[in-house]
Every structure is written in C-alpha cells, then in structure tokens.
Write an enzyme that holds these catalytic residues in place. Structure first.
Site, PDB file in Angstrom:
ATOM      1  N   GLU A   9       7.275   5.115   1.844  1.00 17.36           N
ATOM      2  CA  GLU A   9       6.529   4.247   2.766  1.00 17.36           C
ATOM      3  C   GLU A   9       7.373   3.019   3.127  1.00 17.36           C
ATOM      4  O   GLU A   9       7.423   2.586   4.269  1.00 17.36           O
ATOM      5  CB  GLU A   9       5.210   3.823   2.109  1.00 17.36           C
ATOM      6  CG  GLU A   9       4.383   2.915   3.014  1.00 17.36           C
ATOM      7  CD  GLU A   9       2.954   2.708   2.505  1.00 17.36           C
ATOM      8  OE1 GLU A   9       2.574   3.367   1.513  1.00 17.36           O
ATOM      9  OE2 GLU A   9       2.232   1.903   3.110  1.00 17.36           O
ATOM     10  N   ALA A  33      -5.988   4.845   1.647  1.00 11.76           N
ATOM     11  CA  ALA A  33      -6.756   3.638   1.344  1.00 11.76           C
ATOM     12  C   ALA A  33      -6.550   3.229  -0.108  1.00 11.76           C
ATOM     13  O   ALA A  33      -7.112   3.830  -1.028  1.00 11.76           O
ATOM     14  CB  ALA A  33      -8.234   3.898   1.626  1.00 11.76           C
ATOM     15  N   MET A  34      -5.714   2.198  -0.274  1.00 12.82           N
ATOM     16  CA  MET A  34      -5.476   1.661  -1.613  1.00 12.82           C
ATOM     17  C   MET A  34      -6.080   0.264  -1.725  1.00 12.82           C
ATOM     18  O   MET A  34      -6.793  -0.060  -2.658  1.00 12.82           O
ATOM     19  CB  MET A  34      -3.962   1.577  -1.879  1.00 12.82           C
ATOM     20  CG  MET A  34      -3.241   2.881  -1.741  1.00 12.82           C
ATOM     21  SD  MET A  34      -1.472   2.731  -2.107  1.00 12.82           S
ATOM     22  CE  MET A  34      -0.757   2.814  -0.494  1.00 12.82           C
ATOM     23  N   GLN A  79      27.318 -19.971  25.586  1.00 15.34           N
ATOM     24  CA  GLN A  79      27.861 -19.482  24.320  1.00 15.34           C
ATOM     25  C   GLN A  79      26.763 -19.329  23.267  1.00 15.34           C
ATOM     26  O   GLN A  79      26.800 -18.413  22.435  1.00 15.34           O
ATOM     27  CB  GLN A  79      28.953 -20.431  23.811  1.00 15.34           C
ATOM     28  CG  GLN A  79      29.771 -19.808  22.693  1.00 15.34           C
ATOM     29  CD  GLN A  79      30.815 -20.753  22.164  1.00 15.34           C
ATOM     30  OE1 GLN A  79      30.524 -21.914  21.874  1.00 15.34           O
ATOM     31  NE2 GLN A  79      32.035 -20.285  22.052  1.00 15.34           N
ATOM     32  N   THR A 122      -4.898   1.184   7.814  1.00  8.54           N
ATOM     33  CA  THR A 122      -4.254   1.671   9.039  1.00  8.54           C
ATOM     34  C   THR A 122      -4.830   3.036   9.413  1.00  8.54           C
ATOM     35  O   THR A 122      -5.016   3.878   8.532  1.00  8.54           O
ATOM     36  CB  THR A 122      -2.724   1.806   8.790  1.00  8.54           C
ATOM     37  OG1 THR A 122      -2.218   0.536   8.391  1.00  8.54           O
ATOM     38  CG2 THR A 122      -1.992   2.289  10.020  1.00  8.54           C
TER      39      THR A 122
HETATM   40  C1  LIG Z   1      -2.125  -4.611   9.407  1.00  9.18           C
HETATM   41  C2  LIG Z   1      -2.232  -4.165   7.989  1.00  9.18           C
HETATM   42  C3  LIG Z   1      -2.235  -2.807   7.695  1.00  9.18           C
HETATM   43  C4  LIG Z   1      -2.378  -2.370   6.374  1.00  9.18           C
HETATM   44  N1  LIG Z   1      -2.479  -1.016   6.115  1.00  9.18           N
HETATM   45  C5  LIG Z   1      -2.825  -0.615   4.868  1.00  9.18           C
HETATM   46  C6  LIG Z   1      -3.140   0.750   4.610  1.00  9.18           C
HETATM   47  O1  LIG Z   1      -3.049   1.624   5.474  1.00  9.18           O
HETATM   48  N2  LIG Z   1      -3.557   1.098   3.356  1.00  9.18           N
HETATM   49  C7  LIG Z   1      -3.657   0.183   2.353  1.00  9.18           C
HETATM   50  O2  LIG Z   1      -4.050   0.567   1.256  1.00  9.18           O
HETATM   51  N3  LIG Z   1      -3.364  -1.113   2.574  1.00  9.18           N
HETATM   52  C8  LIG Z   1      -2.954  -1.529   3.795  1.00  9.18           C
HETATM   53  N4  LIG Z   1      -2.678  -2.858   4.033  1.00  9.18           N
HETATM   54  C9  LIG Z   1      -2.785  -3.810   2.933  1.00  9.18           C
HETATM   55  C10 LIG Z   1      -1.439  -4.368   2.473  1.00  9.18           C
HETATM   56  O3  LIG Z   1      -0.673  -3.403   1.842  1.00  9.18           O
HETATM   57  C11 LIG Z   1      -1.763  -5.585   1.590  1.00  9.18           C
HETATM   58  O4  LIG Z   1      -2.279  -6.592   2.447  1.00  9.18           O
HETATM   59  C12 LIG Z   1      -0.558  -6.076   0.831  1.00  9.18           C
HETATM   60  O5  LIG Z   1      -0.161  -5.148  -0.151  1.00  9.18           O
HETATM   61  C13 LIG Z   1      -0.809  -7.433   0.168  1.00  9.18           C
HETATM   62  O6  LIG Z   1      -1.991  -7.422  -0.573  1.00  9.18           O
HETATM   63  P1  LIG Z   1      -3.085  -8.605  -0.366  1.00  9.18           P
HETATM   64  O7  LIG Z   1      -3.346  -8.706   1.091  1.00  9.18           O
HETATM   65  O8  LIG Z   1      -4.217  -8.330  -1.251  1.00  9.18           O
HETATM   66  O9  LIG Z   1      -2.316  -9.893  -0.796  1.00  9.18           O
HETATM   67  P2  LIG Z   1      -2.271 -10.513  -2.287  1.00  9.18           P
HETATM   68  O10 LIG Z   1      -1.934  -9.444  -3.239  1.00  9.18           O
HETATM   69  O11 LIG Z   1      -3.514 -11.294  -2.497  1.00  9.18           O
HETATM   70  O12 LIG Z   1      -1.046 -11.498  -2.161  1.00  9.18           O
HETATM   71  C14 LIG Z   1      -1.146 -12.818  -1.626  1.00  9.18           C
HETATM   72  C15 LIG Z   1       0.207 -13.523  -1.804  1.00  9.18           C
HETATM   73  O13 LIG Z   1       0.531 -13.580  -3.204  1.00  9.18           O
HETATM   74  C16 LIG Z   1       1.815 -13.021  -3.415  1.00  9.18           C
HETATM   75  N5  LIG Z   1       1.895 -12.352  -4.725  1.00  9.18           N
HETATM   76  C17 LIG Z   1       1.019 -11.456  -5.256  1.00  9.18           C
HETATM   77  N6  LIG Z   1       1.466 -11.016  -6.434  1.00  9.18           N
HETATM   78  C18 LIG Z   1       2.656 -11.641  -6.669  1.00  9.18           C
HETATM   79  C19 LIG Z   1       3.630 -11.609  -7.721  1.00  9.18           C
HETATM   80  N7  LIG Z   1       3.475 -10.790  -8.791  1.00  9.18           N
HETATM   81  N8  LIG Z   1       4.738 -12.386  -7.623  1.00  9.18           N
HETATM   82  C20 LIG Z   1       4.915 -13.206  -6.557  1.00  9.18           C
HETATM   83  N9  LIG Z   1       4.030 -13.276  -5.513  1.00  9.18           N
HETATM   84  C21 LIG Z   1       2.931 -12.489  -5.578  1.00  9.18           C
HETATM   85  C22 LIG Z   1       1.997 -12.019  -2.292  1.00  9.18           C
HETATM   86  O14 LIG Z   1       3.369 -11.696  -2.092  1.00  9.18           O
HETATM   87  C23 LIG Z   1       1.356 -12.762  -1.126  1.00  9.18           C
HETATM   88  O15 LIG Z   1       2.301 -13.648  -0.585  1.00  9.18           O
HETATM   89  C24 LIG Z   1      -2.471  -3.316   5.335  1.00  9.18           C
HETATM   90  C25 LIG Z   1      -2.429  -4.684   5.628  1.00  9.18           C
HETATM   91  C26 LIG Z   1      -2.317  -5.100   6.934  1.00  9.18           C
HETATM   92  C27 LIG Z   1      -2.328  -6.578   7.217  1.00  9.18           C
END
Ligand SMILES: Cc1cc2nc3c(=O)[nH]c(=O)nc-3n(C[C@H](O)[C@H](O)[C@H](O)COP(=O)(O)OP(=O)(O)OC[C@H]3O[C@@H](n4cnc5c(N)ncnc54)[C@H](O)[C@@H]3O)c2cc1C
Length: 391
Positions: A249, A131-132, A286, A165
């Site tokens: 990962e 959980a991050m 095709q 997850t």
């Molecule tokens: C089904 C599912 C399972 C998951 N499982 C886990 C899990 O087990 N553990 C866990 O900890 N997390 C989990 N996550 C979370 C996942 O890792 C995050 O949703 C992901 O890292 C994006 O973070 P956010 O949703 O906060 O989006 P945000 O960080 O708010 O990003 C929103 C948008 O802004 C863009 N953005 C952000 N920063 C930048 C930048 N510097 N430059 C350009 N664009 C940028 C992003 O690319 C995205 O398009 C899961 C998510 C889902 C949907």
C-alpha cells in the site's frame, strides 16, 4: 519535454508497457478529464468509469487470468497509478481496489473467496474497500474496537470505521475486527463484509480539502451477520497480515507521488513558457529555472528508488523499511514540488480550475494516509535499532 532530463525507465520500456501507457492516456483524455468537475460536485465518481476501467483490462491487472486478471506483473499497475497521478486524477480509487484489496484476497483468501470476488472485481462491477481506521484510532491499529462475536456459523459485527476510501460506492469491504474479546485468544481478524448485509450502513462522502471526487466516508456495523466463510485468513492473525500488506500500500502511495510530481513539473514548464512578465516568459527567470531544475532532480532520484522498489515488490522482496522510506520520502518530495510549482503559477495557481490547485490540495493527504509519515519514521528507526527493539 521533461523526458530530456529524465533517465529512460527500464521498468516501463517494453512494447507492452508503451501500448498500455497509450491506452491509459486515451482513457484519461477521453473518459475521465471532462467528468472531474461533475464528480467533485457529487463527492464520488460514476460506477460507469469503474466498468470502463474493467472493460479495458485496467483493474486487477496483476491477478492471475484464472481469477479474471491479466496475469501481468506489478509494473503495469504502477504505470496506471503514475499516469493517473500525472493528470491529478484521484477520484476513482482503482489502486486501493486492485493493488490492495485484490492481493489480500489472492494471498490469504480461500479458493471459494477468490473465485467469488476476484473475477467480478476485475470487471469493475464490484467495487471494494478496506476498513481499518476507526474514529478513535488510526495509527494505533491494535486499539480498534469494532467487535465480531462468534455465533457458531456466523460472526455478529458491531462497530464503526472512518475515512474509508471507496467507502460510499463499495460493494464489499475487508473489515478489521476484534475477535475473542476478553479471552486469551483476543486478536484482530479480517472479515469480508458485503455492503448489502443487514445492518451495514454508510455515511455520506466527507467534505475534504482535496480529493473531492473520492468517496471517502464512514461505515457503520449494527449487528451485521457475517458468515464464517467470510473470514479472510485465520482468526487472530489480521494484524500480522495488515503489517505485511501495508508495504505494498505504501509503495502505491509513493508511486502516486512520483507521477504527481512529474505532472506538476510538466504543467509548470508549459505554463511558465507562455506566461510573460516584464516582457519575457516566466521561464526565462533564473528562479523559475532553478526551482524546476531542483524539482526534476528530486523527481529523478525518487523514480530510480521507486523503480527498484517496484521490482522488489514483484519478486516479493520489498521490506517494510524500504516501503516506509519510499512512502515518506516520495510524499514529502511531492508536497515540496507541488508547492514550488504552484508558486510559479502566481494567482492562477490558487484557482481550482487550474489542475495545479487540485494537485496541491489532493496531495496533502499522502503524508497522512497509509500510515502517517511519522509512523513511517518509527518503522524505519525500528529497522535501524533492531537489536534495541528486540530486547
Ligand atoms: C482521505 C483519506 C483516506 C483514507 N483511506 C483509508 C482507508 O481506505 N482505510 C482505512 O482504514 N483508513 C483510511 N484512512 C485513514 C488513515 O490511514 C489515517 O487517518 C492515518 O493512519 C492516521 O490515523 P489518525 O487519523 O487516527 O491519526 P492519529 O493516529 O490520531 O495521529 C495523529 C497525529 O499523531 C501522530 N502520531 C501517532 N502515533 C505516533 C507515534 N507513535 N509517534 C509519533 N507520532 C505519532 C501522527 O503521525 C499524526 O501526526 C484515510 C484517511 C484519509 C484522510
């Protein structure tokens, strides 16, 4: 049939790999496929399937035998990921448990932590999560707000995680927290928190557009007492650990994508060979042949690169940049392939009972989780402009 156009893959060529592949395919056919619809309805898989995977030795395969694993190399984990993906099976979060949580414990855990958790994880009796992400931050992990206050022999944890997850079924989670908040030692630490702890609550599984049998949910921590011996690694080094381990990962997500693309192509070859229009199989047009030729070419190129990354990971040599390239490129390829394949199913491709529809919906998240593809490009670019970022 696809095997005719794909190169033999040396990483899966041994007799052990072939036996393992057969066993996995039987497991999927006999114990998973028929359960998918029921699991999707419930929003989670059964605990029994975890126990079965444990009994068959499919969990924590590359953990040392002394900790309940099979002492195999990572290529066996990779094979399991690809075989599940070929059939579009994304409900059981086996990979997160075996390929992410277990290695964190093996690499950074104390002897007592390894002995306590790894053997029971390998049996499937204990399901784990990591959980991050929090409601207010995902990409920007340094901004997490979940706090752990030092209370002498334990930490007191307060905060919230989201999109986790295996969240609903998990018995233990690695949780990223802020420690020493407001002091010069403030930093991110990782805690092993058991879900039986007082104050640890779980939200219901989210209603997602895909991966409907995966129990993704929120986790809440309200004055949860976590013993000091549950600190994973040292205080304040959690961010560095996560950044190092995210390479693995990201490779697992990329492997899921090449398995998924292969499965989609195989299912489309089978469908278009029998479905007819204008008195001939769809496969005779095709356009169908070219679309599938393009997809098979993309798949093979990615397989070759990922086989190399898998080998590098086994030797602890996979870099952040290569893992990011693998994740970004393989998931984009997967999305394109599944989209083109679905098109070749016509209206049936839009029906949930057709696996290609589930593959289409499930696949979308691969470009988002484990670090979005935009973040992958940030990391790749950082490697390209190394000097600039160092200044
Ligand atoms: C089904 C599912 C399972 C998951 N499982 C886990 C899990 O087990 N553990 C866990 O900890 N997390 C989990 N996550 C979370 C996942 O890792 C995050 O949703 C992901 O890292 C994006 O973070 P956010 O949703 O906060 O989006 P945000 O960080 O708010 O990003 C929103 C948008 O802004 C863009 N953005 C952000 N920063 C930048 C930048 N510097 N430059 C350009 N664009 C940028 C992003 O690319 C995205 O398009 C899961 C998510 C889902 C949907």
């Amino acid at each position: 049939m696809l095997q005719n156009v794909l190169l033999a893959r040396e990483i899966y060529a041994s007799e052990e790999h072939k036996m393992m592949q057969e066993m996995i395919q039987d497991f999927i056919k006999n114990e998973i496929i028929d359960n998918i619809a029921a699991w999707e309805k419930k929003g989670m898989v059964s605990r029994e399937i975890w126990l079965r995977a444990g009994t068959l030795g499919l969990l924590c395969m590359d953990m040392p035998e002394q900790y309940g694993g099979s002492g195999l190399d990572f290529s066996f984990n990779a094979l399991f990921i690809e075989e599940l993906a070929k059939e579009g099976i994304n409900g059981p979060g086996f990979s997160l448990h075996s390929d992410i949580v277990a290695p964190y414990l093996l690499k950074y855990g104390t002897e007592a932590q390894k002995e306590k958790y790894l053997p029971i994880m390998a049996t499937g009796k204990m399901i784990t999560a990591i959980a991050m992400t929090e409601p207010s931050c995902g990409s920007d992990l340094k901004a997490i707000q979940t706090k752990a206050v030092d209370k002498g022999d334990h930490y007191l944890v307060n905060g919230q995680k989201t999109f986790i997850t295996n969240g609903y079924l998990c018995d233990m989670s690695i949780v990223a927290v802020k420690t020493n908040v407001g002091t010069e030692k403030e930093g991110i630490s990782l805690l092993l928190i058991e879900s039986s702890s007082n104050g640890f609550e779980k939200g219901p599984p989210f209603n997602k557009i895909g991966m409907k049998a995966q129990d993704t949910c929120e986790l809440f921590f309200d004055n949860v007492k976590v013993p000091k011996e549950n600190l994973l690694g040292e205080e304040g080094v959690g961010f560095g650990i996560m950044m190092t381990e995210l390479a693995r990962e990201r490779l697992t997500v990329a492997l899921n994508s090449i398995g998924g693309a292969q499965g989609a192509i195989e299912k489309t070859i089978a469908y278009t060979s029998t479905r007819t229009a204008f008195k001939q199989p769809i496969a005779k047009f095709q356009n169908t042949q070219f679309k599938l030729a393009e997809a098979a070419s993309q798949l093979q190129l990615h397989q070759a690169f990922l086989d190399r990354c898998t080998l590098l990971l086994s030797k602890h040599l996979l870099t952040t940049e290569s893992a990011s390239i693998a994740k970004y490129s393989a998931t984009e390829m997967h999305s394109n392939v599944v989209d083109e394949c679905l098109q070749l199913f016509g209206g049936y491709g839009y029906m949930w009972d057709f696996p290609i529809a589930r593959m289409y919906a499930d696949n979308r998240v691969a470009r988002i989780y484990a670090g979005t593809n935009e973040i992958m490009k940030v990391l790749i670019a950082r490697g390209l402009f190394n000097q600039l970022f160092r200044k």
